[in-house]
Write an enzyme that holds these catalytic residues in place. Structure first.
Site, PDB file in Angstrom:
ATOM      1  N   LYS A   1       0.835  -1.218   0.000  1.00  0.00           N
ATOM      2  CA  LYS A   1       0.000   0.000   0.000  1.00  0.00           C
ATOM      3  C   LYS A   1       0.862   1.258   0.000  1.00  0.00           C
ATOM      4  CE  LYS A   1      -4.409  -1.776   0.847  1.00  0.00           C
ATOM      5  NZ  LYS A   1      -5.765  -1.633   1.285  1.00  0.00           N
TER       6      LYS A   1
ATOM      7  N   LYS B   1      -4.199 -11.123  -6.945  1.00  0.00           N
ATOM      8  CA  LYS B   1      -5.475 -11.445  -6.291  1.00  0.00           C
ATOM      9  C   LYS B   1      -6.575 -10.498  -6.782  1.00  0.00           C
ATOM     10  CE  LYS B   1      -5.837  -8.947  -1.891  1.00  0.00           C
ATOM     11  NZ  LYS B   1      -7.159  -8.461  -1.612  1.00  0.00           N
TER      12      LYS B   1
ATOM     13  N   LYS C   1     -11.009  -5.493  -4.652  1.00  0.00           N
ATOM     14  CA  LYS C   1     -12.208  -4.676  -4.888  1.00  0.00           C
ATOM     15  C   LYS C   1     -11.884  -3.248  -5.296  1.00  0.00           C
ATOM     16  CE  LYS C   1     -13.613  -3.944   0.028  1.00  0.00           C
ATOM     17  NZ  LYS C   1     -12.342  -4.182   0.672  1.00  0.00           N
TER      18      LYS C   1
END
Ligand code: AQP
Length: 333
Positions: free
Chosen positions: A114, A196, A199
């Site tokens: 992140k 992966k 969302k």
């Protein structure tokens, strides 16, 4: 009845959850709620570690709350609430910060990922995100934490913090265990099966959102990246795209991957992808319509949120008091 074990898990209201969130975590929320005390949180405090538009965050929190409720966890056994409605999370997080090492947090892969993604906003909240997550779990004496594989490292840290704290003060915390499904713990992106399904992926072709309509789901499955062969065979290393679709299909239909191979033997990818889309829609359509019903009645949603936050706070309060006493705080009168 023997005292039921407690389950805790959280989901961020940063975007509409995907079928990856559903198969990796939410479907387990429902299964576990049949015979456990379950505490499920819409973790808006985690969400703000990445900059959010306030109006969108409020809307998403309601939407994700409705979606999780629409999945159907047993209401009598479940407290589903919004994290910022229970201030004990922030208080316990502060205490646990003092039992977590800088080096441990520096090794967290999600922090590294992140920080790379949000290089202009590497804030302290992003760094201590796993401590807040440990507080979420430990606050409810949770024994079991249903998660996808990506959260395994954070859960290990929560265990280490609990064990360290207990080593100093005695058995204050329950040391939690993760529950990661054998199949579906890491659903991959439809557009790039080496990553992966996420969302917040800027490319919507990578995920099936739980609110996508039938046509969109089928279109996305049709376009999913697969290898150039034609055999529907489960081989995550050699055929990651097909294996990912097989996982989705298997979980949505209750079959195992061998049965899926046999079912599509000699049919090629076209028919298979169509069937994956149909199966995914079959699972998501009833959840979508139940969620729409809930979001269509804002007053009822507010009541449910308030009642559930009260139930969560009632569990968290005594645990927090135990911790406050252990570290030497004066009782709150
Ligand atoms: N692809 C996945 N396969 C299986 N399980 C997954 N989970 C997430 N992705 C997959 C599990 O879903 C739960 C909630 O996840 P989250 O709210 O932490 O967020 P996210 O979907 O994983 O998305 P990001 O990018 O990391 O964060 P945002 O929200 O910014 O997009 C967890 O149990 C997770 O393991």
């Amino acid at each position: 009845m023997e005292q039921a074990k407690t389950v805790f898990s959280g989901i961020q209201p940063t975007a509409v959850p995907t079928i990856g969130n559903y198969l990796g975590a939410l479907s387990n929320y429902v299964a576990l709620s049949k015979n456990h005390r379950c505490v499920y949180s819409i973790v808006d405090m985690h969400a703000i570690t990445v900059r959010q538009d306030p109006e969108t965050l409020r809307r998403r929190a309601r939407e994700v709350f409705a979606l999780v409720m629409a999945c159907g966890p047993e209401p009598a056994n479940t407290a589903l609430y919004v994290q910022s409605h229970v201030p004990a999370h922030a208080e316990l997080c502060w205490i646990l910060n003092n039992f977590t090492m800088f080096g441990e947090l520096s090794r967290m892969t999600q922090f590294k990922d992140k920080s790379a993604k949000h290089a202009d906003n590497i804030n302290a909240g992003l760094f201590i995100y796993p401590v807040l997550q440990a507080a979420d779990i430990l606050l409810y004496d949770a024994h079991i934490v249903p998660i996808g594989e990506d959260q395994k490292q954070h859960l290990e840290l929560a265990r280490d913090i609990a064990i360290r704290f207990n080593g100093i003060y005695g058995d204050v915390f329950v040391v939690p265990e993760h529950l990661i499904p054998k199949l579906g713990g890491r659903i991959m992106s439809l557009a790039d099966p080496s990553h992966k399904m996420d969302k917040s992926d800027p490319n919507p072709a990578g995920y099936i959102s739980m609110l996508d309509d039938r046509d969109t789901i089928i279109k996305k499955c049709r376009r999913a990246v697969t290898d150039s062969g034609s055999e529907v065979r489960y081989d995550p290393a050699g055929k990651p795209g097909v294996s990912n679709l097989m996982t989705i299909y298997a979980l949505c239909t209750g079959k195992d991957t061998d049965a899926v191979s046999r079912e599509f033997a000699g049919q090629g990818y076209g028919a298979f992808k169509e069937a994956v889309g149909e199966a995914a829609d079959g699972v998501l359509a009833p959840i979508r319509s139940k969620a729409a019903e809930l979001t269509g009645d804002p007053a009822r949603l507010d009541t449910l949120m308030a009642e559930n936050a009260g139930r969560a706070a009632a569990i968290a309060g005594p645990v927090l008091n135990r911790v406050r006493e252990a570290v030497g705080f004066l009782p709150r009168k």
